[in-house]
Design a protein around this motif. Structure first.
Motif, PDB file in Angstrom:
ATOM      1  N   LEU A 157      47.041 -39.890  28.028  1.00 18.34           N
ATOM      2  CA  LEU A 157      47.341 -38.528  28.470  1.00 18.34           C
ATOM      3  C   LEU A 157      47.610 -37.569  27.315  1.00 18.34           C
ATOM      4  CD1 LEU A 157      47.990 -36.519  30.798  1.00 18.34           C
ATOM      5  CD2 LEU A 157      50.345 -37.368  30.712  1.00 18.34           C
ATOM      6  N   LEU A 158      48.380 -38.027  26.323  1.00 23.14           N
ATOM      7  CA  LEU A 158      48.855 -37.141  25.260  1.00 23.14           C
ATOM      8  C   LEU A 158      48.118 -37.302  23.933  1.00 23.14           C
ATOM      9  CD1 LEU A 158      52.697 -37.652  25.842  1.00 23.14           C
ATOM     10  CD2 LEU A 158      51.247 -35.846  26.788  1.00 23.14           C
ATOM     11  N   GLY A 159      47.483 -38.417  23.723  1.00 28.10           N
ATOM     12  CA  GLY A 159      46.917 -38.726  22.411  1.00 28.10           C
ATOM     13  C   GLY A 159      47.992 -39.383  21.552  1.00 28.10           C
ATOM     14  N   ASN A 160      47.582 -40.008  20.467  1.00 32.42           N
ATOM     15  CA  ASN A 160      48.510 -40.772  19.627  1.00 32.42           C
ATOM     16  C   ASN A 160      49.619 -39.925  19.018  1.00 32.42           C
ATOM     17  OD1 ASN A 160      47.453 -43.345  19.986  1.00 32.42           O
ATOM     18  ND2 ASN A 160      45.956 -43.087  18.341  1.00 32.42           N
ATOM     19  N   ASP A 161      49.277 -38.788  18.450  1.00 32.57           N
ATOM     20  CA  ASP A 161      50.282 -37.986  17.753  1.00 32.57           C
ATOM     21  C   ASP A 161      51.347 -37.442  18.698  1.00 32.57           C
ATOM     22  OD1 ASP A 161      49.033 -38.468  15.337  1.00 32.57           O
ATOM     23  OD2 ASP A 161      47.917 -36.581  15.346  1.00 32.57           O
ATOM     24  N   LEU A 162      50.899 -36.844  19.820  1.00 32.06           N
ATOM     25  CA  LEU A 162      51.877 -36.312  20.775  1.00 32.06           C
ATOM     26  C   LEU A 162      52.678 -37.428  21.432  1.00 32.06           C
ATOM     27  CD1 LEU A 162      50.206 -33.337  22.685  1.00 32.06           C
ATOM     28  CD2 LEU A 162      52.203 -33.287  21.201  1.00 32.06           C
ATOM     29  N   PHE A 163      52.035 -38.575  21.678  1.00 31.42           N
ATOM     30  CA  PHE A 163      52.754 -39.705  22.256  1.00 31.42           C
ATOM     31  C   PHE A 163      53.884 -40.148  21.328  1.00 31.42           C
ATOM     32  CE2 PHE A 163      53.134 -44.413  22.383  1.00 31.42           C
ATOM     33  CZ  PHE A 163      53.876 -44.496  23.545  1.00 31.42           C
ATOM     34  N   LYS A 164      53.592 -40.258  20.042  1.00 31.42           N
ATOM     35  CA  LYS A 164      54.626 -40.659  19.076  1.00 31.42           C
ATOM     36  C   LYS A 164      55.760 -39.648  19.028  1.00 31.42           C
ATOM     37  CE  LYS A 164      51.581 -43.371  16.120  1.00 31.42           C
ATOM     38  NZ  LYS A 164      50.886 -43.451  14.840  1.00 31.42           N
ATOM     39  N   LYS A 165      55.413 -38.368  19.035  1.00 33.55           N
ATOM     40  CA  LYS A 165      56.430 -37.314  18.987  1.00 33.55           C
ATOM     41  C   LYS A 165      57.279 -37.339  20.264  1.00 33.55           C
ATOM     42  CE  LYS A 165      56.818 -32.392  17.931  1.00 33.55           C
ATOM     43  NZ  LYS A 165      56.086 -31.152  17.657  1.00 33.55           N
ATOM     44  N   TYR A 166      56.629 -37.475  21.405  1.00 31.25           N
ATOM     45  CA  TYR A 166      57.331 -37.532  22.685  1.00 31.25           C
ATOM     46  C   TYR A 166      58.243 -38.762  22.738  1.00 31.25           C
ATOM     47  CZ  TYR A 166      58.025 -38.140  27.724  1.00 31.25           C
ATOM     48  OH  TYR A 166      58.580 -38.328  28.970  1.00 31.25           O
ATOM     49  N   SER A 167      57.725 -39.912  22.324  1.00 25.99           N
ATOM     50  CA  SER A 167      58.513 -41.151  22.348  1.00 25.99           C
ATOM     51  C   SER A 167      59.747 -41.054  21.463  1.00 25.99           C
ATOM     52  CB  SER A 167      57.659 -42.340  21.910  1.00 25.99           C
ATOM     53  OG  SER A 167      56.640 -42.572  22.831  1.00 25.99           O
ATOM     54  N   LYS A 168      59.580 -40.476  20.293  1.00 25.50           N
ATOM     55  CA  LYS A 168      60.710 -40.307  19.377  1.00 25.50           C
ATOM     56  C   LYS A 168      61.777 -39.413  20.007  1.00 25.50           C
ATOM     57  CE  LYS A 168      61.756 -38.920  14.646  1.00 25.50           C
ATOM     58  NZ  LYS A 168      61.235 -38.413  13.380  1.00 25.50           N
ATOM     59  N   GLN A 169      61.332 -38.342  20.642  1.00 20.38           N
ATOM     60  CA  GLN A 169      62.245 -37.411  21.309  1.00 20.38           C
ATOM     61  C   GLN A 169      62.989 -38.114  22.445  1.00 20.38           C
ATOM     62  OE1 GLN A 169      60.399 -33.561  22.071  1.00 20.38           O
ATOM     63  NE2 GLN A 169      61.240 -33.573  24.135  1.00 20.38           N
ATOM     64  N   VAL A 170      62.274 -38.907  23.236  1.00 20.67           N
ATOM     65  CA  VAL A 170      62.881 -39.630  24.358  1.00 20.67           C
ATOM     66  C   VAL A 170      63.884 -40.666  23.847  1.00 20.67           C
ATOM     67  CG1 VAL A 170      62.414 -41.312  26.196  1.00 20.67           C
ATOM     68  CG2 VAL A 170      61.015 -39.249  26.010  1.00 20.67           C
ATOM     69  N   LEU A 171      63.503 -41.443  22.854  1.00 22.85           N
ATOM     70  CA  LEU A 171      64.402 -42.478  22.324  1.00 22.85           C
ATOM     71  C   LEU A 171      65.698 -41.882  21.783  1.00 22.85           C
ATOM     72  CD1 LEU A 171      61.911 -44.887  20.551  1.00 22.85           C
ATOM     73  CD2 LEU A 171      63.258 -45.336  22.608  1.00 22.85           C
ATOM     74  N   LYS A 172      65.586 -40.754  21.132  1.00 23.00           N
ATOM     75  CA  LYS A 172      66.777 -40.090  20.589  1.00 23.00           C
ATOM     76  C   LYS A 172      67.695 -39.632  21.725  1.00 23.00           C
ATOM     77  CE  LYS A 172      68.186 -36.296  17.589  1.00 23.00           C
ATOM     78  NZ  LYS A 172      67.736 -35.154  16.795  1.00 23.00           N
ATOM     79  N   SER A 173      67.106 -39.062  22.769  1.00 22.74           N
ATOM     80  CA  SER A 173      67.903 -38.535  23.879  1.00 22.74           C
ATOM     81  C   SER A 173      68.440 -39.626  24.796  1.00 22.74           C
ATOM     82  CB  SER A 173      67.055 -37.557  24.702  1.00 22.74           C
ATOM     83  OG  SER A 173      66.673 -36.462  23.924  1.00 22.74           O
ATOM     84  N   ILE A 174      67.714 -40.733  24.919  1.00 23.52           N
ATOM     85  CA  ILE A 174      68.107 -41.798  25.839  1.00 23.52           C
ATOM     86  C   ILE A 174      69.174 -42.706  25.226  1.00 23.52           C
ATOM     87  CG2 ILE A 174      66.533 -43.724  25.349  1.00 23.52           C
ATOM     88  CD1 ILE A 174      66.795 -42.306  28.782  1.00 23.52           C
ATOM     89  N   SER A 175      69.346 -42.649  23.944  1.00 28.48           N
ATOM     90  CA  SER A 175      70.270 -43.535  23.236  1.00 28.48           C
ATOM     91  C   SER A 175      71.674 -43.594  23.846  1.00 28.48           C
ATOM     92  CB  SER A 175      70.330 -43.133  21.762  1.00 28.48           C
ATOM     93  OG  SER A 175      71.086 -44.051  21.042  1.00 28.48           O
TER      94      SER A 175
END
Length: 105
Positions: free
Chosen positions: A74-92
């Motif tokens: 859906l997002l492509g590799n770059d946006l997926f990595k950026k989104y995942s990093k954002q989620v991991l930081k917020s979900i911590s």
């Protein structure tokens, strides 16, 4: 004033739906939002199920792998990595409340 606490699934869904800074188009946002809702529902169902810890762990890891594939598509590799990093930081801060379900992130 005492405000009621949001339930855990609403909090997780809010984190997953936060796409600020990602510049997603409306189609990507809609598909992501739909997948997030399904993902959180399935996550909470498995987390509260009577399954063994090993089965839950396997289920959460499978969910993570399936979701990674879908989001990369859906997002492509770059946006997926950026989104995942954002989620991991917020979900911590919620990892202790999520227990084994945290493996899905």
């Amino acid at each position: 004033m005492d405000l009621p606490e949001m339930d855990l699934s609403s909090q997780v869904l809010g984190i997953l739906n936060d796409t600020k800074g990602l510049d997603l188009n409306s189609d990507q946002k809609d598909k992501l939002s739909q997948d997030n809702s399904t993902f959180v529902d399935n996550l909470m169902k498995l987390n509260s199920s009577e399954a063994s810890e090993e089965d839950k762990k396997a289920g959460f890891l499978k969910m993570k792998n399936n979701r990674s594939k879908l989001l990369t598509s859906l997002l492509g590799n770059d946006l997926f990595k950026k989104y995942s990093k954002q989620v991991l930081k917020s979900i911590s801060p919620f990892k202790s409340k999520l227990g084994l379900a945290a493996l899905a992130f």
